[in-house]
Design a protein around this motif. Structure first.
Motif, PDB file in Angstrom:
ATOM      1  N   VAL A  96       0.624  -1.218   0.081  1.00  0.00           N
ATOM      2  CA  VAL A  96       0.050   0.073  -0.130  1.00  0.00           C
ATOM      3  C   VAL A  96       0.781   1.224   0.099  1.00  0.00           C
ATOM      4  O   VAL A  96       0.827   2.089  -0.747  1.00  0.00           O
ATOM      5  CB  VAL A  96      -1.065  -0.070   1.136  1.00  0.00           C
ATOM      6  CG1 VAL A  96      -1.678   1.360   1.434  1.00  0.00           C
ATOM      7  CG2 VAL A  96      -1.944  -1.095   1.215  1.00  0.00           C
ATOM      8  N   THR A  97       1.908   1.221   0.851  1.00  0.00           N
ATOM      9  CA  THR A  97       2.945   2.363   0.974  1.00  0.00           C
ATOM     10  C   THR A  97       3.479   2.648  -0.595  1.00  0.00           C
ATOM     11  O   THR A  97       3.736   3.681  -0.962  1.00  0.00           O
ATOM     12  CB  THR A  97       3.910   2.156   1.875  1.00  0.00           C
ATOM     13  OG1 THR A  97       3.276   1.763   3.243  1.00  0.00           O
ATOM     14  CG2 THR A  97       4.745   3.372   2.221  1.00  0.00           C
ATOM     15  N   LEU A  98       3.947   1.494  -1.089  1.00  0.00           N
ATOM     16  CA  LEU A  98       4.765   1.727  -2.222  1.00  0.00           C
ATOM     17  C   LEU A  98       3.885   2.342  -3.494  1.00  0.00           C
ATOM     18  O   LEU A  98       4.450   2.874  -4.374  1.00  0.00           O
ATOM     19  CB  LEU A  98       5.153   0.145  -2.919  1.00  0.00           C
ATOM     20  CG  LEU A  98       6.552  -0.419  -2.483  1.00  0.00           C
ATOM     21  CD1 LEU A  98       6.490  -1.564  -3.031  1.00  0.00           C
ATOM     22  CD2 LEU A  98       7.527   0.353  -2.977  1.00  0.00           C
ATOM     23  N   ASN A  99       2.509   2.021  -3.240  1.00  0.00           N
ATOM     24  CA  ASN A  99       1.693   2.740  -4.310  1.00  0.00           C
ATOM     25  C   ASN A  99       0.652   3.722  -3.818  1.00  0.00           C
ATOM     26  O   ASN A  99      -0.211   3.974  -4.490  1.00  0.00           O
ATOM     27  CB  ASN A  99       0.792   1.495  -4.929  1.00  0.00           C
ATOM     28  CG  ASN A  99       1.568   0.343  -5.786  1.00  0.00           C
ATOM     29  OD1 ASN A  99       1.833   0.422  -6.627  1.00  0.00           O
ATOM     30  ND2 ASN A  99       1.940  -0.785  -4.704  1.00  0.00           N
ATOM     31  N   ARG A 100       1.282   4.351  -3.044  1.00  0.00           N
ATOM     32  CA  ARG A 100       0.229   5.392  -2.404  1.00  0.00           C
ATOM     33  C   ARG A 100       0.105   6.564  -3.413  1.00  0.00           C
ATOM     34  O   ARG A 100      -1.151   7.219  -3.624  1.00  0.00           O
ATOM     35  CB  ARG A 100       0.928   5.988  -1.177  1.00  0.00           C
ATOM     36  CG  ARG A 100       2.263   6.632  -1.078  1.00  0.00           C
ATOM     37  CD  ARG A 100       2.817   6.982   0.335  1.00  0.00           C
ATOM     38  NE  ARG A 100       4.182   7.559   0.183  1.00  0.00           N
ATOM     39  CZ  ARG A 100       5.315   6.891   0.231  1.00  0.00           C
ATOM     40  NH1 ARG A 100       4.986   5.433   0.444  1.00  0.00           N
ATOM     41  NH2 ARG A 100       6.381   7.139   0.222  1.00  0.00           N
ATOM     42  N   HIS A 101       0.846   6.704  -4.450  1.00  0.00           N
ATOM     43  CA  HIS A 101       0.966   7.879  -5.336  1.00  0.00           C
ATOM     44  C   HIS A 101      -0.284   7.454  -6.065  1.00  0.00           C
ATOM     45  O   HIS A 101      -0.855   8.331  -6.766  1.00  0.00           O
ATOM     46  CB  HIS A 101       2.205   8.158  -6.097  1.00  0.00           C
ATOM     47  CG  HIS A 101       2.419   6.668  -6.971  1.00  0.00           C
ATOM     48  ND1 HIS A 101       2.978   5.532  -6.065  1.00  0.00           N
ATOM     49  CD2 HIS A 101       2.353   6.362  -8.153  1.00  0.00           C
ATOM     50  CE1 HIS A 101       3.063   4.403  -6.933  1.00  0.00           C
ATOM     51  NE2 HIS A 101       2.577   5.032  -8.477  1.00  0.00           N
ATOM     52  N   LEU A 102      -0.582   6.156  -6.324  1.00  0.00           N
ATOM     53  CA  LEU A 102      -1.932   5.991  -7.596  1.00  0.00           C
ATOM     54  C   LEU A 102      -3.009   6.459  -6.601  1.00  0.00           C
ATOM     55  O   LEU A 102      -4.025   6.597  -7.349  1.00  0.00           O
ATOM     56  CB  LEU A 102      -1.685   4.303  -7.647  1.00  0.00           C
ATOM     57  CG  LEU A 102      -0.764   3.998  -8.592  1.00  0.00           C
ATOM     58  CD1 LEU A 102      -0.841   2.248  -8.709  1.00  0.00           C
ATOM     59  CD2 LEU A 102      -0.791   4.338 -10.202  1.00  0.00           C
ATOM     60  N   LEU A 103      -3.047   6.468  -5.251  1.00  0.00           N
ATOM     61  CA  LEU A 103      -4.288   6.572  -4.756  1.00  0.00           C
ATOM     62  C   LEU A 103      -4.605   8.014  -4.383  1.00  0.00           C
ATOM     63  O   LEU A 103      -5.699   8.545  -4.303  1.00  0.00           O
ATOM     64  CB  LEU A 103      -4.408   5.873  -3.150  1.00  0.00           C
ATOM     65  CG  LEU A 103      -3.737   4.601  -3.150  1.00  0.00           C
ATOM     66  CD1 LEU A 103      -3.789   3.718  -1.898  1.00  0.00           C
ATOM     67  CD2 LEU A 103      -4.758   3.791  -4.209  1.00  0.00           C
ATOM     68  N   LYS A 104      -3.479   8.838  -4.283  1.00  0.00           N
ATOM     69  CA  LYS A 104      -3.609  10.331  -4.062  1.00  0.00           C
ATOM     70  C   LYS A 104      -4.583  10.820  -4.918  1.00  0.00           C
ATOM     71  O   LYS A 104      -5.392  11.578  -4.193  1.00  0.00           O
ATOM     72  CB  LYS A 104      -2.277  10.769  -4.221  1.00  0.00           C
ATOM     73  CG  LYS A 104      -1.717  11.451  -2.842  1.00  0.00           C
ATOM     74  CD  LYS A 104      -0.462  12.260  -2.897  1.00  0.00           C
ATOM     75  CE  LYS A 104       0.795  11.565  -1.990  1.00  0.00           C
ATOM     76  NZ  LYS A 104       2.294  11.962  -2.613  1.00  0.00           N
TER      77      LYS A 104
END
Ligand code: SAM
Length: 385
Positions: free
Chosen positions: A229-237
């Motif tokens: 989840v941390t590695l992909n946080r930019h996708l969620l922002k």
């Protein structure tokens, strides 16, 4: 833990076998000595994604023809990464519409690949295991690689049965495809995932949803999931979506709210789930009859207590096994799953009505994997009476 652990009773997901990534980087050993790798899952958008409406599976190693421009990847250019996707599509889509306005798909016949080329491709996708101690990419390098439509997932390559959640399974990608093909359904929703494993489907859901409660069991697995989840946080922002990794053991009756326990629930989160959740998702969670029973009990218990009507989407891969008992191939885990669906539909508790239906697999494919016909998606609707 600095000892690499390999056991003979291990299983390997086809996703990792066929994933067309040139680089499988072993980044570390996890808490129980298993090598951890990072794979990149590219979300194929617009002209890249592929509508498997004709049921033709596209294996990861197959050459693909862009549906919009009709142009294939063609022979790879020197230095181009194996399995890499071409970014551009300059084709004119109008030219490919038939008289009804349907997209005419031109796919290169499999036979046009030479056996030598096929074999070379397969060789080339063997994972490259970096020796322990070789430098893993720094956090900011990974973030850079993650930019855009790439999901980075930490996973293990082969695990004993009790650790299957540390790999990505095809059912997770089928469900992720479905989610991306139904943006209006998931937009702004509160979602609960059961048996999330690496968390890839929850991450995809959170690119649309408001909050996804991403649940599984086991400290080591949940740590890996949180890391993803941390590695992909930019996708969620951009969408403001949030993934909350929480423990939810189907063999227990309660949400763990002990503040001392990592991945436990806050009381407000349990309340938020009950007040707002309308969607549940579960990928490839029915492979063992006892777990399947426990998963269905959990599904029943939670959906019966939600304030709103809800829909659960459950993916499953019908795995055929030869058994001495039957002296034939059978798929007992699948048969048991179907019986559980029937049982759910038969419940007459005066509180909730359950209806079950298969979801047509004719939705677009946003990820590279083999959409085999044994992959199924089921929809369970729970309506309060
Ligand atoms: C085959 S894996 C699927 C993982 C992921 N959904 C995917 O498709 O890649 C099955 C998942 O069910 C989870 N699971 C098994 N027993 C469970 C239980 N009692 N409570 C919660 N999750 C459980 C496992 O930990 C694992 O993550």
């Amino acid at each position: 833990m600095d000892q690499v652990t390999f056991r003979s009773d291990t299983v390997l997901s086809d996703v990792h076998l066929l994933l067309p990534n040139a680089r499988h980087l072993m980044t570390r050993l996890n808490g129980v000595g298993q090598p951890v790798f990072i794979s990149r899952f590219k979300i194929l958008r617009d002209c890249e994604n592929h509508d498997p409406g004709n049921g033709t599976p596209v294996p990861a190693t197959e050459e693909r023809v862009c549906e919009a421009c009709g142009g294939g990847e063609g022979p790879r250019e020197e230095g181009e990464e194996e399995g890499g996707q071409r970014e551009k599509c300059g084709g004119d889509t109008r030219a490919l519409l038939d008289e009804d306005g349907d997209l005419d798909v031109v796919r290169r016949p499999r036979g046009t690949l030479s056996p030598e080329r096929d074999a070379a491709d397969r060789d080339a996708i063997h994972p490259i295991i970096l020796s322990k101690g070789e430098e893993a990419p720094a956090d900011d390098e990974l973030q850079e690689e993650c930019a855009g439509n790439v999901i980075m997932i930490e996973h293990t390559m082969a695990t004993p049965l009790e650790d299957v959640g540390k790999q990505v399974w095809r059912g997770a990608l089928l469900l992720a495809d479905f989610i991306l093909s139904q943006p209006m359904l998931f937009q702004g929703a509160t979602v609960l995932e059961l048996g999330a494993g690496t968390g890839i489907t929850s991450i995809v859901a959170a690119t649309l949803a408001k909050v996804v409660y991403c649940t599984d069991v086991g400290q080591d697995l949940l740590n890996m999931c949180q890391q993803n989840v941390t590695l992909n946080r930019h996708l969620l922002k951009p969408a403001g979506g949030e993934v909350k990794v929480r423990e939810l053991d189907w063999l227990g009756d309660e949400f763990c709210t002990d503040a001392e326990t990592e991945f436990s629930w806050m009381e407000e989160e349990v309340a938020d789930l009950h007040d707002n959740a309308t969607l549940l998702i579960a990928a490839d969670v029915c492979y063992d009859d006892d777990f399947t029973d426990a998963m269905f009990r959990t599904l029943y218990r939670i959906t019966s207590n939600l304030r709103h009507a809800s829909v659960a989407y459950i993916s499953i891969e019908k795995r055929l096994n030869f058994t001495l008992r039957h002296m034939d191939v059978s798929c007992e885990a699948y048969d048991h799953f179907r019986r559980c669906l029937d049982d759910l539909q038969d419940i007459t508790d005066g509180k909730t009505r359950f209806t079950v239906e298969p979801v047509s697999p004719r939705f677009p494919q946003f990820f590279h994997y083999e959409r085999i016909e044994q992959l199924e998606l089921w929809k369970v609707t729970a309506t309060p009476l």
